[in-house]
Write a protein that holds these residues in place. Sequence first.
Motif, short mmCIF file in Angstrom:
data_model
loop_
_atom_site.label_atom_id
_atom_site.label_comp_id
_atom_site.label_asym_id
_atom_site.label_seq_id
_atom_site.Cartn_x
_atom_site.Cartn_y
_atom_site.Cartn_z
N LYS A 433 0.88 -1.06 0.06
CA LYS A 433 0.00 -0.18 -0.01
C LYS A 433 0.83 1.24 0.04
N GLU A 434 1.94 1.30 0.90
CA GLU A 434 2.77 2.35 1.04
C GLU A 434 3.45 2.64 -0.13
N ALA A 435 3.87 1.59 -0.76
CA ALA A 435 4.92 1.92 -2.11
C ALA A 435 3.87 2.32 -3.41
N GLN A 436 2.69 1.85 -3.28
CA GLN A 436 1.83 2.25 -4.42
C GLN A 436 1.21 3.39 -4.38
N GLU A 437 1.16 4.04 -3.04
CA GLU A 437 0.66 5.53 -2.87
C GLU A 437 1.88 6.50 -3.28
N ARG A 438 3.16 5.89 -3.25
CA ARG A 438 3.93 6.73 -3.76
C ARG A 438 4.34 6.76 -5.19
N GLY A 439 3.58 5.86 -5.83
CA GLY A 439 3.72 5.44 -7.19
C GLY A 439 4.68 4.50 -7.70
N GLN A 440 5.38 3.87 -6.81
CA GLN A 440 6.59 3.12 -6.92
C GLN A 440 6.01 1.70 -7.76
N PRO A 441 6.49 1.01 -8.71
CA PRO A 441 5.85 -0.09 -9.00
C PRO A 441 6.61 -1.48 -8.15
N LEU A 442 5.68 -2.31 -7.94
CA LEU A 442 6.33 -3.53 -6.93
C LEU A 442 6.13 -4.82 -7.99
N LEU A 443 7.20 -5.72 -7.64
CA LEU A 443 7.16 -6.94 -8.24
C LEU A 443 7.46 -7.78 -6.69
N VAL A 444 6.19 -8.53 -6.55
CA VAL A 444 6.06 -9.31 -5.29
C VAL A 444 6.57 -10.73 -5.60
N GLY A 445 7.55 -11.57 -5.08
CA GLY A 445 7.84 -12.64 -5.35
C GLY A 445 7.17 -13.86 -4.38
N THR A 446 6.63 -14.80 -4.76
CA THR A 446 6.19 -15.90 -4.13
C THR A 446 6.72 -17.21 -4.53
N THR A 447 6.51 -18.23 -3.82
CA THR A 447 7.21 -19.51 -3.89
C THR A 447 6.54 -20.63 -4.85
N SER A 448 5.18 -20.21 -4.79
CA SER A 448 4.28 -21.19 -5.32
C SER A 448 3.15 -20.73 -5.98
N ILE A 449 2.18 -21.36 -6.73
CA ILE A 449 1.02 -20.74 -7.30
C ILE A 449 0.10 -20.29 -6.34
N GLU A 450 0.13 -21.41 -5.21
CA GLU A 450 -0.90 -21.43 -4.27
C GLU A 450 -0.76 -20.27 -3.70
N LYS A 451 0.38 -20.08 -3.16
CA LYS A 451 0.75 -18.68 -2.39
C LYS A 451 0.36 -17.26 -3.17
N SER A 452 0.70 -17.42 -4.29
CA SER A 452 0.49 -16.34 -5.38
C SER A 452 -1.00 -16.03 -5.35
N GLU A 453 -1.72 -16.96 -5.41
CA GLU A 453 -3.11 -16.77 -5.56
C GLU A 453 -3.87 -16.34 -4.05
N MET A 454 -3.17 -16.81 -3.02
CA MET A 454 -3.72 -16.56 -1.61
C MET A 454 -3.33 -15.13 -1.57
N LEU A 455 -2.17 -14.49 -1.89
CA LEU A 455 -1.82 -13.07 -1.71
C LEU A 455 -2.76 -12.26 -2.57
N SER A 456 -2.97 -12.88 -4.01
CA SER A 456 -3.85 -12.11 -4.81
C SER A 456 -5.18 -11.85 -4.14
N GLN A 457 -5.59 -13.01 -3.52
CA GLN A 457 -7.08 -12.57 -2.81
C GLN A 457 -6.88 -11.69 -1.90
N MET A 458 -5.64 -11.50 -1.07
CA MET A 458 -5.55 -10.62 0.21
C MET A 458 -5.54 -9.20 -0.49
N LEU A 459 -4.98 -9.02 -1.69
CA LEU A 459 -5.05 -7.64 -2.52
C LEU A 459 -6.20 -7.33 -2.98
N LYS A 460 -6.93 -8.24 -3.31
CA LYS A 460 -8.31 -7.81 -3.94
C LYS A 460 -9.31 -7.34 -2.69
N GLN A 461 -9.26 -7.93 -1.49
CA GLN A 461 -9.89 -7.56 -0.33
C GLN A 461 -9.56 -5.94 0.06
N ALA A 462 -7.97 -5.97 -0.13
CA ALA A 462 -7.52 -4.65 0.21
C ALA A 462 -7.91 -3.53 -0.77
#
Length: 901
Positions: A433-462
């Motif tokens: 959230k903080e980085a996005q407010e600054r306009g800074q692009p983010l590359l978020v690394g995860t170790t599995s598809i499952e975790k990438s989709e779980m984090l995606s769900q959390m970002l949608k909720q946010a």
Amino acid sequence: MLGIGNLAKLVFGTPNDRKVKAARPIVAQVNALEPKFKDMSDADLIGKTRELQGRAQSGENLDTLLPEAFANCREAARRALGLRAFDTQLLGGIFLHQGNIAEMKTGEGKTLVATFPAYLNALAGKGVHVVTVNDYLAKRDAHWMGKVFAQLGMTTGVVYPFQDDAEKHAAYRADVTYATNNELGFDYLRDNMKGSIDQMVQRGHFFAIVDEVDSILIDEARTPLIISGPSQDRSELYKALDHYIPQLSEEHYKLDEKSRNATFTEDGNEFLEQILQKAGVLPEGQTLYDPESTTIVHHVNQALRAHKLFQRDQHYIVRDDEIVLIDEFTGRMMAGRRLSDGLHQAIEAKEGVKIQPENVTLASVTFQNYFRLYAKLSGMTGTAATEAEEFAEIYKLGVVEVPTNRPVQRIDEHDRVYRTAAEKYTAVIEAIKEAQERGQPLLVGTTSIEKSEMLSQMLKQAGIPHNVLNAREHEREAQIVADAGKMGAVTIATNMAGRGTDIQLGGNVEMKVMEELAKNPEAHPDEVRAQVEAEVEAAKKKVQAAGGLFVLATERHESRRIDNQLRGRSGRQGDPGRSLFFLSLEDDLMRIFGSERLDKVLSTLGMKEGEAIVHPWVNKSLERAQAKVEGRNFDIRKQLLKFDDVMNDQRKAIFSQRLEIMQTEEVGEITRDMRDQVIEDLIDEHLPPRSYAEQWNTAGLKAQLIEKLNMDLPVADWAAEDGVDHETMKERIEQAVDAYMDQKAEQFGPENMRQIEKQILLQQIDGKWREHLVTLEHLRSVVGFRGYAQRDPLSEYKTEGFQLFENMLDGLRVDVTQQLARIRPLTDEEREQMIRDYQAQQAQTERAMQPEHEEADGGEATSRAPGFDENDPSTWGNPSRNDPCPCGSGEKFKHCHGRLA
């Protein structure tokens, strides 16, 4: 205070510094030639290539041609692509030519670097292979860099799966060939299963440049390439055994996540025995320890591994009723790749999809042994230094770190460690959230598809807009990566190795130009490009002011290299950037490798919920844990290679023998030697040397001669003659057999006999080699138990493997001799029947492969012309000779109404 080692480095420089320093004068020579090559015409550049080819092929050392070749290539790239290679790119090219691994950071232009050594070495006329990690990159690079080679008057080829044979043959004949490691390895195996030289596609292994060399030569080297054929269907057994695994409780098995292994405990074995006997899978009175239970035990173990070690959406996904494996290092789907030894079938049973039959190995090779075939090997990647020892030991490759064109400005922060995964993800969302407010692009690394989709769900909720880059989204990969550097963009990625597209701050100019031209095809390309470049440049300045690309990793991988690949996406070409790893004690790496001590430290510090520990010591201890895992993985690969080396020596002997047979016009000498050896062995067995005639087993010899040489000889009568000894009997049998085979050769004709001998030899070699591979696999699976008897499994494998190889060669001699002795010319009637059977079989195959025509309303096939009448050839138009005959016979046109008189 500096240590002795660091003090020495300050005075003498590191070995890497010395290599870079030694190459700089060569770069200066190339730069000095630049004005001369700029003044040359396009035709002059090609003329220079022809001159250099003549010098190289007449024996001049390539090192002496390097400055001129590099200068010519640099000018060609400038004209063809508008790219002038930096000095650091020339340095990388020099190290590749010298047979090293060039470690170059992301965004330093490795694709262009490869053209320099590829061009120089292609001058020798033996072909250069540029190896990529996937088919998309092979095709893209061949098309893109092919423009440079065309400007130099050289040809470029690309090899990909399911390619037409003629096209593949031409691709390997090109000066420079782009291909994936998988396709190169499979073509090598397929070539050594071909029946004649002109069917083989590869033309030797002169020089290879391996892109993403760490991914190909290390990560993928754990599993061999296998060409296999189907064996018996055991799908019911898999389903039956899969039914019982969920009934197990924790005391029934042990999991060792470090070595990725699962084994049954004694309680587990007893429990399984009972339920399998009750179900009738295990016969009454038979235990799991009996030799007859080997197959069931093997499949039960694989079912346990499938359930406990392989997780859906992490190690594989289910797509179109099929299990598709996920590459743990690149996060890509590995379509067509299957786990061996019934493990894939066990996963299919677990997920309830269609179970494909198990396969038997027809040919196999490891990447280590395939790439060691090359006379010279080199590679490039952004991350190789951590594996330098393995590259040196296995491949004899040095690693040279090439300086960046501009200094790296990325800030790598210390890891933040939280107590729980929940606390960690809360902190991750806040940081995004903080980085996005600054306009800074983010590359978020995860170790599995499952975790990438779980984090995606959390970002949608946010309410945070974002893109997900994982195996499910591979079709949109280039677009997602191209957009990842835009203002405030959030991109979740499972892995960033070998993506082939740079993340450029402000956006990717090329992709944006293509988008705009697709929207408005009437627009002038130059005007669109100028407008896009201005927009991207303005956006880039804003992104740079916001801090550049922020790489935020949600976990550490077990390999430091993978972490470094992710980090390396930020700070390309001197851009600003930042990287930060968020960890928790519940992460796999922390949980498996010593989080207990750290947990005690955190408890002692009295940390509150949501607080993180940030300290260089934490980074160091994690890197030590990663180094341990890397060391263990290296030992696994080294052990695999030691075992495969036993097979590799045998493989090279068989493949070279096959090649020799295919290249030799006359193989009669080989088959005669085999026949003589068979006769000698039979005589030694039945008429032992230095024994009396009364002790001879003439009846046994007579029976064996009938069976193996198709000859009924009066050996008992000969043995009864006075003065007949062992040698006399051998000579008489050899003379009789030679006369019989000479007579057979006359019946067939010399040319036909030569072809028959060659085909029988090759067929028998291939058949015996396949059987031998299966036997070696079985030996390999049980030889480990010899360790319990204080015997070295590797030594046992070598000794028994050699004995099996000798037995195979003995069997080969007998089978070739037996088959040649029994062949005879066909009668006219048999030949005609054989042709009819073959044509009927071909027609049936053709019909099976033909797509079904949809019937039009009038009942006529939609593909037929109006007025068509199957009984009137004048209405058929002009059918192709290989099309089904329009009369409806089911045969090809050339075999039916189109048959030539």
